[in-house]
Motif scaffolding. Structure first.
Motif, PDB file in Angstrom:
ATOM      1  N   LYS A 151      14.905  21.295 112.750  1.00 29.93           N
ATOM      2  CA  LYS A 151      15.136  22.438 111.919  1.00 29.93           C
ATOM      3  C   LYS A 151      15.964  22.972 111.209  1.00 29.93           C
ATOM      4  O   LYS A 151      16.305  24.237 110.062  1.00 29.93           O
ATOM      5  CB  LYS A 151      13.084  23.169 111.490  1.00 29.93           C
ATOM      6  CG  LYS A 151      12.022  22.433 111.549  1.00 29.93           C
ATOM      7  CD  LYS A 151      11.744  21.743 110.341  1.00 29.93           C
ATOM      8  CE  LYS A 151      10.330  21.437 110.349  1.00 29.93           C
ATOM      9  NZ  LYS A 151      10.176  19.917 108.898  1.00 29.93           N
ATOM     10  N   LEU A 152      16.587  24.271 112.516  1.00 28.91           N
ATOM     11  CA  LEU A 152      17.615  25.433 112.069  1.00 28.91           C
ATOM     12  C   LEU A 152      18.963  24.654 112.720  1.00 28.91           C
ATOM     13  O   LEU A 152      20.087  25.440 111.802  1.00 28.91           O
ATOM     14  CB  LEU A 152      16.957  26.575 113.232  1.00 28.91           C
ATOM     15  CG  LEU A 152      17.495  27.328 112.947  1.00 28.91           C
ATOM     16  CD1 LEU A 152      17.107  28.169 111.231  1.00 28.91           C
ATOM     17  CD2 LEU A 152      17.067  27.999 113.507  1.00 28.91           C
ATOM     18  N   PHE A 153      18.951  23.901 113.112  1.00 26.34           N
ATOM     19  CA  PHE A 153      20.467  23.424 114.315  1.00 26.34           C
ATOM     20  C   PHE A 153      20.931  22.338 113.418  1.00 26.34           C
ATOM     21  O   PHE A 153      22.199  22.648 113.289  1.00 26.34           O
ATOM     22  CB  PHE A 153      20.018  23.584 115.549  1.00 26.34           C
ATOM     23  CG  PHE A 153      20.426  25.212 116.537  1.00 26.34           C
ATOM     24  CD1 PHE A 153      20.931  25.710 116.018  1.00 26.34           C
ATOM     25  CD2 PHE A 153      18.792  25.518 115.898  1.00 26.34           C
ATOM     26  CE1 PHE A 153      20.788  27.236 116.992  1.00 26.34           C
ATOM     27  CE2 PHE A 153      18.537  26.554 116.849  1.00 26.34           C
ATOM     28  CZ  PHE A 153      19.577  27.625 117.232  1.00 26.34           C
ATOM     29  N   LYS A 159      27.052  20.999 109.126  1.00 27.75           N
ATOM     30  CA  LYS A 159      27.817  21.469 107.614  1.00 27.75           C
ATOM     31  C   LYS A 159      29.107  22.809 108.265  1.00 27.75           C
ATOM     32  O   LYS A 159      29.865  22.822 107.398  1.00 27.75           O
ATOM     33  CB  LYS A 159      26.550  22.196 106.924  1.00 27.75           C
ATOM     34  CG  LYS A 159      25.675  21.658 105.586  1.00 27.75           C
ATOM     35  CD  LYS A 159      24.808  22.293 105.023  1.00 27.75           C
ATOM     36  CE  LYS A 159      23.563  22.848 105.960  1.00 27.75           C
ATOM     37  NZ  LYS A 159      23.206  23.356 104.558  1.00 27.75           N
ATOM     38  N   GLN A 160      28.519  23.406 109.303  1.00 27.64           N
ATOM     39  CA  GLN A 160      29.517  24.341 109.367  1.00 27.64           C
ATOM     40  C   GLN A 160      30.460  23.968 109.978  1.00 27.64           C
ATOM     41  O   GLN A 160      31.955  24.417 109.670  1.00 27.64           O
ATOM     42  CB  GLN A 160      28.715  25.670 110.957  1.00 27.64           C
ATOM     43  CG  GLN A 160      29.120  26.715 111.240  1.00 27.64           C
ATOM     44  CD  GLN A 160      29.824  27.863 110.240  1.00 27.64           C
ATOM     45  OE1 GLN A 160      29.712  27.394 108.907  1.00 27.64           O
ATOM     46  NE2 GLN A 160      30.622  28.312 110.964  1.00 27.64           N
ATOM     47  N   TRP A 161      29.827  22.628 111.545  1.00 25.84           N
ATOM     48  CA  TRP A 161      31.631  23.058 111.860  1.00 25.84           C
ATOM     49  C   TRP A 161      31.902  21.544 111.919  1.00 25.84           C
ATOM     50  O   TRP A 161      33.262  20.812 112.268  1.00 25.84           O
ATOM     51  CB  TRP A 161      31.296  22.675 113.654  1.00 25.84           C
ATOM     52  CG  TRP A 161      30.466  23.570 113.612  1.00 25.84           C
ATOM     53  CD1 TRP A 161      29.385  24.235 113.855  1.00 25.84           C
ATOM     54  CD2 TRP A 161      31.383  25.303 113.969  1.00 25.84           C
ATOM     55  NE1 TRP A 161      29.242  25.816 114.555  1.00 25.84           N
ATOM     56  CE2 TRP A 161      30.406  25.641 114.355  1.00 25.84           C
ATOM     57  CE3 TRP A 161      33.238  24.930 114.844  1.00 25.84           C
ATOM     58  CZ2 TRP A 161      31.386  27.496 114.730  1.00 25.84           C
ATOM     59  CZ3 TRP A 161      33.779  26.541 115.073  1.00 25.84           C
ATOM     60  CH2 TRP A 161      32.657  27.553 115.266  1.00 25.84           C
ATOM     61  N   TYR A 273      20.660  28.349 105.508  1.00 25.74           N
ATOM     62  CA  TYR A 273      20.468  27.753 103.994  1.00 25.74           C
ATOM     63  C   TYR A 273      20.512  26.135 105.924  1.00 25.74           C
ATOM     64  O   TYR A 273      21.581  25.532 105.317  1.00 25.74           O
ATOM     65  CB  TYR A 273      21.550  27.137 103.389  1.00 25.74           C
ATOM     66  CG  TYR A 273      20.667  28.740 101.874  1.00 25.74           C
ATOM     67  CD1 TYR A 273      19.837  27.739 101.313  1.00 25.74           C
ATOM     68  CD2 TYR A 273      20.516  29.444 101.976  1.00 25.74           C
ATOM     69  CE1 TYR A 273      19.234  28.541 100.508  1.00 25.74           C
ATOM     70  CE2 TYR A 273      20.809  30.428 101.069  1.00 25.74           C
ATOM     71  CZ  TYR A 273      19.292  30.142 101.125  1.00 25.74           C
ATOM     72  OH  TYR A 273      19.019  30.841  99.330  1.00 25.74           O
ATOM     73  N   PRO A 274      19.362  25.696 106.164  1.00 25.15           N
ATOM     74  CA  PRO A 274      19.526  25.019 107.080  1.00 25.15           C
ATOM     75  C   PRO A 274      19.411  23.558 107.035  1.00 25.15           C
ATOM     76  O   PRO A 274      19.366  22.146 107.655  1.00 25.15           O
ATOM     77  CB  PRO A 274      18.071  25.210 109.053  1.00 25.15           C
ATOM     78  CG  PRO A 274      17.712  25.973 107.720  1.00 25.15           C
ATOM     79  CD  PRO A 274      18.146  26.889 106.930  1.00 25.15           C
ATOM     80  N   GLY A 275      19.217  23.344 105.564  1.00 32.26           N
ATOM     81  CA  GLY A 275      19.196  22.007 104.564  1.00 32.26           C
ATOM     82  C   GLY A 275      20.265  20.701 104.310  1.00 32.26           C
ATOM     83  O   GLY A 275      21.419  21.291 105.088  1.00 32.26           O
ATOM     84  N   LYS A 276      19.943  20.526 103.252  1.00 30.69           N
ATOM     85  CA  LYS A 276      20.782  19.490 102.490  1.00 30.69           C
ATOM     86  C   LYS A 276      21.861  20.604 102.415  1.00 30.69           C
ATOM     87  O   LYS A 276      22.814  19.913 101.670  1.00 30.69           O
ATOM     88  CB  LYS A 276      20.528  18.392 102.220  1.00 30.69           C
ATOM     89  CG  LYS A 276      19.584  17.382 102.932  1.00 30.69           C
ATOM     90  CD  LYS A 276      20.448  16.724 103.151  1.00 30.69           C
ATOM     91  CE  LYS A 276      19.360  15.787 104.207  1.00 30.69           C
ATOM     92  NZ  LYS A 276      19.014  15.636 105.870  1.00 30.69           N
ATOM     93  N   ARG A 281      25.116  29.374 104.138  1.00 30.79           N
ATOM     94  CA  ARG A 281      24.460  31.384 103.851  1.00 30.79           C
ATOM     95  C   ARG A 281      24.953  31.793 102.760  1.00 30.79           C
ATOM     96  O   ARG A 281      25.845  31.556 102.472  1.00 30.79           O
ATOM     97  CB  ARG A 281      24.313  31.668 105.733  1.00 30.79           C
ATOM     98  CG  ARG A 281      25.997  32.418 105.761  1.00 30.79           C
ATOM     99  CD  ARG A 281      25.839  32.690 107.767  1.00 30.79           C
ATOM    100  NE  ARG A 281      27.348  33.465 107.401  1.00 30.79           N
ATOM    101  CZ  ARG A 281      27.730  33.500 108.663  1.00 30.79           C
ATOM    102  NH1 ARG A 281      27.004  33.399 110.013  1.00 30.79           N
ATOM    103  NH2 ARG A 281      29.400  34.236 109.241  1.00 30.79           N
ATOM    104  N   VAL A 282      24.018  33.026 102.596  1.00 32.16           N
ATOM    105  CA  VAL A 282      24.279  33.789 101.644  1.00 32.16           C
ATOM    106  C   VAL A 282      23.821  35.378 102.292  1.00 32.16           C
ATOM    107  O   VAL A 282      22.772  35.387 102.393  1.00 32.16           O
ATOM    108  CB  VAL A 282      23.197  33.524 100.102  1.00 32.16           C
ATOM    109  CG1 VAL A 282      23.751  34.255  99.027  1.00 32.16           C
ATOM    110  CG2 VAL A 282      23.501  31.748  99.320  1.00 32.16           C
TER     111      VAL A 282
END
Ligand code: FAD
Ligand code: UDP
Length: 372
Positions: A151-153, A159-161, A273-276, A281-282
Motif C-alpha cells: 500500500k505505501l512503499f 517511482k522515486q528511485w 501518492y503511493p499509487g499509480k 508527493r504534493v
C-alpha cells in the motif's frame, strides 16, 4: 587570492565557510554554479508572496542539541511539526504507517485485532522497518508487513528511485518506519522547526563576514589554476571532480512543479501518492511557511533519471553497487592533498540537513582545526 576556496554554497559549504572565517580568521572564497546560495535548501517569495522551497519541502529536524544550538546563531526558528497523509485506496491516512493508519484503512474489528497483536509483539512506539516486518516470525505480522509494503512503499519507491525497496539499501525505506503507536508526526526528532525568515536569509547570515566572498554562477571546473586557493573544500558530485574516471555514480533527480491556486489548503503539509500517479508527493507550502491572503502554493514532485548537465543530482542512490563505486572515488579523494571532500554529493551520502551540518562541523574540528 583567498586562503580557502569552497565549492558549493549549500549547508556543507556555508557551515565550513563561516567556521573558517570566524574561528580561524582566514579568508574564504565560496562559489556556486547556481544563481543563488543555499544549495537545495534555497527558498524565495513567489509571485503570490508565499515562501517556496525551490527544491522541494525542507523540514528541519534533529535530535542533536549541538546542531540545534549551532543553527540558533543564524536565524530565529518557528516551531513546525510536519504531518503527512498518504492517499491509499481513496482514503487519506497518516504516514508513518501507525495504529491510526490501520484504523483508517481496515474495518474496525480487523483493525483492533491487528493492533492488539502488534502490541503484544512490540514495545509502545517501537519503530520497525517495513522490510524487517515482512520477515517477522509471526505469519500474521508478516502478512501485515506485506500489506504496508504494497500500500505505501512498493509503488512510491519504484517511482522515486526506479528501483524496488529490496534493490536499495534497507536504510532508505527504514527512514519512514512502521510506528507501533499513534504518533502521527512525520519526524519524531526532539527539535523540529523552520527558519522564521526562510533558509535563504539564514544562509545570508551565515556568510555575512568580511573574510567571506561569495561568487554565484561560477562552475569550479571552469576556473583557471591561478584562480584556485592553497586549500579547497569541494561539496559537488565526487565523480564529476575526478572526470568520471571510474564511470558516473548514479543519482536520482526530480522535476518540481509549482502551482499557485486558491481555495481550501490540502489536508496536510504533504500528501504522499503511493499509487499509480506519476508524481510522489504534493506539499502545501502555505501550511509550512504561512499564508498570504487566500492564495496557495503547492509543489508536486515528479521523479526522473539524472542526466549530467541536463538536470540536478538530488539524491545519491544507496545500494551495494554504488557504495563500491563511491569507495573508488573516495580512495582518490584521500590522495588529493589540500582538497577536502564533504557533503551529500561529495560523500555520496543521503544526508538530511542536520547530518550535512554535522559532517561539516566534524571535518572542521577533527581535521581543519588541527591542520590535517
Ligand atoms: P547541496 O545543498 O546539494 O549543495 C551543494 C552545492 O554545490 C549546490 O548548490 C551546487 O550547485 C554546488 N556545486 C556542485 N558542483 C559545483 C561546481 N562544479 N561548481 C560550483 N558549485 C557546485 N533535508 C532535511 O533535513 N529535511 C528535509 O525535509 C529535506 N528535504 C529534502 C527534499 C529534497 C527534494 C531534497 C533533494 C533534499 C532534501 N533534504 C532534506 C536534504 C538537504 O537538501 C541536504 O541535506 C542538504 O542540502 C545538503 O547540503 P550540501 O551542502 O551537502 O549539498
Ligand atoms: N517511502 C515510501 N512511501 C512513502 C514515504 C516514503 O515508499 O509514503 C520510501 C521511499 O523509498 C522514499 C523513502 O521511503 O524514498 C524515504 O522517504 P523520505 O520521506 O525520507 O524521503 P525524502 O524526504 O528524503 O525524499
Amino acid at each position: 587570492m583567498a586562503d580557502w576556496l569552497i565549492v558549493g554554497a549549500g549547508f556543507t559549504g556555508a557551515t565550513l565557510a563561516e567556521r573558517i572565517a570566524k574561528r580561524l580568521g582566514q579568508s574564504v572564497h565560496i562559489l556556486d554554479q547556481r544563481p543563488h546560495l543555499g544549495g537545495n535548501a534555497y527558498d524565495y517569495l513567489n509571485s503570490a508572496g508565499i515562501r517556496v522551497h525551490k527544491y522541494g519541502p525542507h523540514l528541519f529536524h534533529t535530535n542533536s542539541k549541538k546542531i540545534w544550538d549551532y543553527v540558533q546563531a543564524f536565524s530565529k526558528w518557528t516551531p513546525y511539526t510536519h504531518h503527512v497523509l498518504a492517499k491509499i485506496d481513496q482514503n487519506l491516512a497518516p504516514v508513518p504507517f501507525n495504529f491510526n493508519t490501520i484504523e483508517a484503512l481496515l474495518p474496525a474489528s480487523q483493525a483492533q485485532a491487528l493492533i492488539a497483536r502488534l502490541e503484544t509483539h512490540f514495545p509502545k512506539d517501537a519503530r520497525i522497518a517495513v522490510l524487517s516486518l515482512r520477515q517477522h516470525e509471526d505469519a500474521q505480522l508478516r502478512a501485515f508487513g506485506d500489506f504496508v509494503y504494497e500500500k505505501l512503499f512498493a509503488h512510491y519507491t519504484m517511482k522515486q528511485w526506479g528501483l524496488s525497496p529490496d534493490e536499495l539499501a534497507a536504510s532508505v525505506t527504514a527512514r519512514v518506519p512502521v510506528l507501533m503507536g499513534r504518533d502521527n508526526r512525520y519526524f519524531q526528532d526532539r527539535y523540529q522547526a523552520l527558519p522564521a525568515d526562510g533558509y535563504t536569509s539564514m544562509f545570508e547570515n551565515m556568510l555575512r563576514h568580511p573574510k567571506i566572498k561569495l561568487s554565484l554562477n561560477v562552475d569550479y571546473h571552469s576556473l583557471a589554476k591561478s584562480e584556485l586557493a592553497p586549500k579547497i573544500i569541494y561539496t559537488g558530485p565526487i565523480d564529476r571532480y575526478f572526470d568520471y574516471c571510474f564511470g558516473p555514480l548514479p543519482y536520482r533527480s526530480l522535476n518540481f512543479v509549482e502551482e499557485i491556486t486558491t481555495g481550501a489548503p490540502q489536508a496536510a503539509g504533504t500528501i504522499n501518492y503511493p499509487g499509480k500517479e506519476p508524481f510522489t508527493r504534493v506539499t502545501e507550502m502555505t501550511l509550512l511557511t504561512g499564508a498570504v491572503g487566500d492564495r496557495l502554493t503547492r509543489i508536486r514532485e515528479f521523479p526522473q533519471a539524472h542526466l549530467p548537465g541536463v538536470n540536478e543530482p538530488y539524491y545519491p542512490i544507496p545500494r551495494a553497487e554504488t557504495a563500491a563505486l563511491y569507495q573508488k572515488y573516495a580512495a582518490l579523494a584521500r590522495k588529493t592533498k589540500g582538497t577536502y571532500f564533504c557533503g551529500r554529493l561529495a560523500n555520496y551520502r543521503y544526508y538530511n540537513m542536520d547530518q550535512a551540518i554535522a559532517a561539516a562541523l566534524t571535518l572542521f574540528q577533527r581535521r581543519i582545526l588541527r591542520g590535517g
